[in-house]
Write an enzyme that holds these catalytic residues in place. Structure first.
Site, short mmCIF file in Angstrom:
data_model
loop_
_atom_site.label_atom_id
_atom_site.label_comp_id
_atom_site.label_asym_id
_atom_site.label_seq_id
_atom_site.Cartn_x
_atom_site.Cartn_y
_atom_site.Cartn_z
N CYS A 1 -0.43 4.14 2.07
CA CYS A 1 -0.31 3.97 3.52
C CYS A 1 1.13 4.21 3.97
O CYS A 1 1.38 4.83 5.00
CB CYS A 1 -0.67 2.55 3.96
N ASP A 2 2.10 3.68 3.22
CA ASP A 2 3.47 3.63 3.70
C ASP A 2 4.46 4.51 2.95
O ASP A 2 5.62 4.63 3.34
CB ASP A 2 3.98 2.17 3.64
N CYS B 1 0.83 -1.20 0.00
CA CYS B 1 0.00 0.00 0.00
C CYS B 1 0.87 1.25 0.00
O CYS B 1 1.35 1.69 1.05
CB CYS B 1 -0.93 -0.02 1.21
#
Ligand code: NDP
Length: 308
Positions: free
Chosen positions: A137-138, A134
């Site tokens: 997300c990261d 992701c």
């Protein structure tokens, strides 16, 4: 034990849309959102292709809107994950969070799909320590660093483009000499100066120093093996359907996608309907998931009316 007329599993566009339609049809639906309320869309930023938003729409805002709309019509939306299913007879029995059992006259499965991994030991070892599926997300952790994205589809291109705005360099590891992605995404990737595509390459190993990812060992089609130094390794190779719990009771295809009857949402088991990515390996869009959620609610309503 609690018994409902319509139980919906999954808090993505398919589940929320099914809840909007089912509540408007007076089915008093109960929806469990699962592990990722808002669904996969919440792992992205701006949705540019959902009709009605000419300037794009923030993914979380879109999902919150769908959820709220369902609640406004009386849908009972709950936090919880289905952990077991007994679809042997009606009413169907679903266990939530390992202990709480709920019975349902009709079941709408909208559990979506989850990111696929390559299946390498080294990938597992560095999960959360440089390996991620992701980018939104990261990606933040890789500002001004070097990362690699595996895959040549729209997901991989989207991840690479997103990461190229944060990282100083992005490699795309593509196993063939062509992308699978849509033309517009291909063009954007190829235009971006800090993205380098490594064609005809497969990942042999994710390299690390015990604390985090340090590189990737690649095997090119011509037999050449070489390493690249990276700080992060992102997967963008597609998704697997969340159908495991139901597979013993329903027809699924070889990849685990729930099979439905023609254009409808009817599964092989009367009273059970499937919507969204758990049944769709072709289109996988928020708009198609939402549409199939609508169909599932209408199919469930018809099923209850016909008193089958
Ligand atoms: P796809 O199945 O379209 O693409 C998967 C990619 O990963 C392909 O390039 C495939 O290679 C590669 N791949 C698969 N397995 C491996 C492996 N083991 N090792 C290396 N490479 C591998 O999946 P996506 O998730 O990209 O897209 C799914 C659907 O969702 C599509 O319809 C897409 O259009 C849509 N989508 C749309 C978006 C948007 O509109 N903004 C964003 C994201 C997805 P190969 O081609 O050789 O099979």
């Amino acid at each position: 034990m609690e018994k409902v007329r319509c139980l919906i599993l999954g808090g993505g566009p398919a589940g929320y849309t099914a809840a909007i339609y089912a509540s408007r049809a007076n089915l008093a639906p109960v929806l469990y959102e699962g592990l990722q309320p808002g669904g996969q869309l919440t792992t992205t930023t701006v949705v540019e292709n959902f009709p009605g938003f000419p300037g794009g729409v923030d993914a979380n805002t879109l999902m919150q809107g769908m959820r709220e709309q369902a609640v406004n019509f009386g849908a009972d939306i709950r936090t919880g994950v289905a952990t077991a299913a007994d679809l042997g007879k009606r009413p169907f029995r679903i266990t939530i969070d390992g202990s709480n059992e709920i019975q349902a006259d009709t079941l709408i499965i909208a559990t979506g799909a989850a990111a696929k991994y390559l299946g390498l030991e080294s990938e597992k070892k560095y999960m959360g320590m440089g390996v991620s599926a992701c980018a939104t997300c990261d990606g933040f952790f890789y500002r001004k660093k070097t990362v690699a994205v595996v895959g040549g589809g729209d997901t991989a291109c989207e991840e690479a483009l997103y990461l190229s705005g944060l990282a100083s360099k992005v490699y795309m590891i593509v196993r063939r000499d062509v992308f699978r992605a849509s033309k517009i995404m291909q063009e954007r990737v190829l235009k971006r100066e800090n993205i380098e595509v490594l064609w005809n390459c497969n990942t042999k190993e994710v390299l690390g120093d015990g604390f985090g990812v340090t590189g990737v060992r690649l095997l090119r089609k011509d037999g050449k093996e070489f390493d690249i130094a990276v700080d992060g390794f992102f997967l963008g190779i597609g998704h697997a359907p969340g159908s495991e719990l139901f597979a013993p009771w329903l027809e699924t295809d070889e990849a685990g996608f729930i099979v439905t009857d023609g254009f409808s949402s009817r599964t092989s088991l009367p009273g059970v309907f499937a919507a969204g990515d758990v049944r769709d390996k072709t289109y996988k869009q928020a708009i198609t998931a939402a549409a199939s959620g609508c169909m599932a609610a209408k199919d469930a309503e018809n099923f209850l009316i016909s008193g089958e």
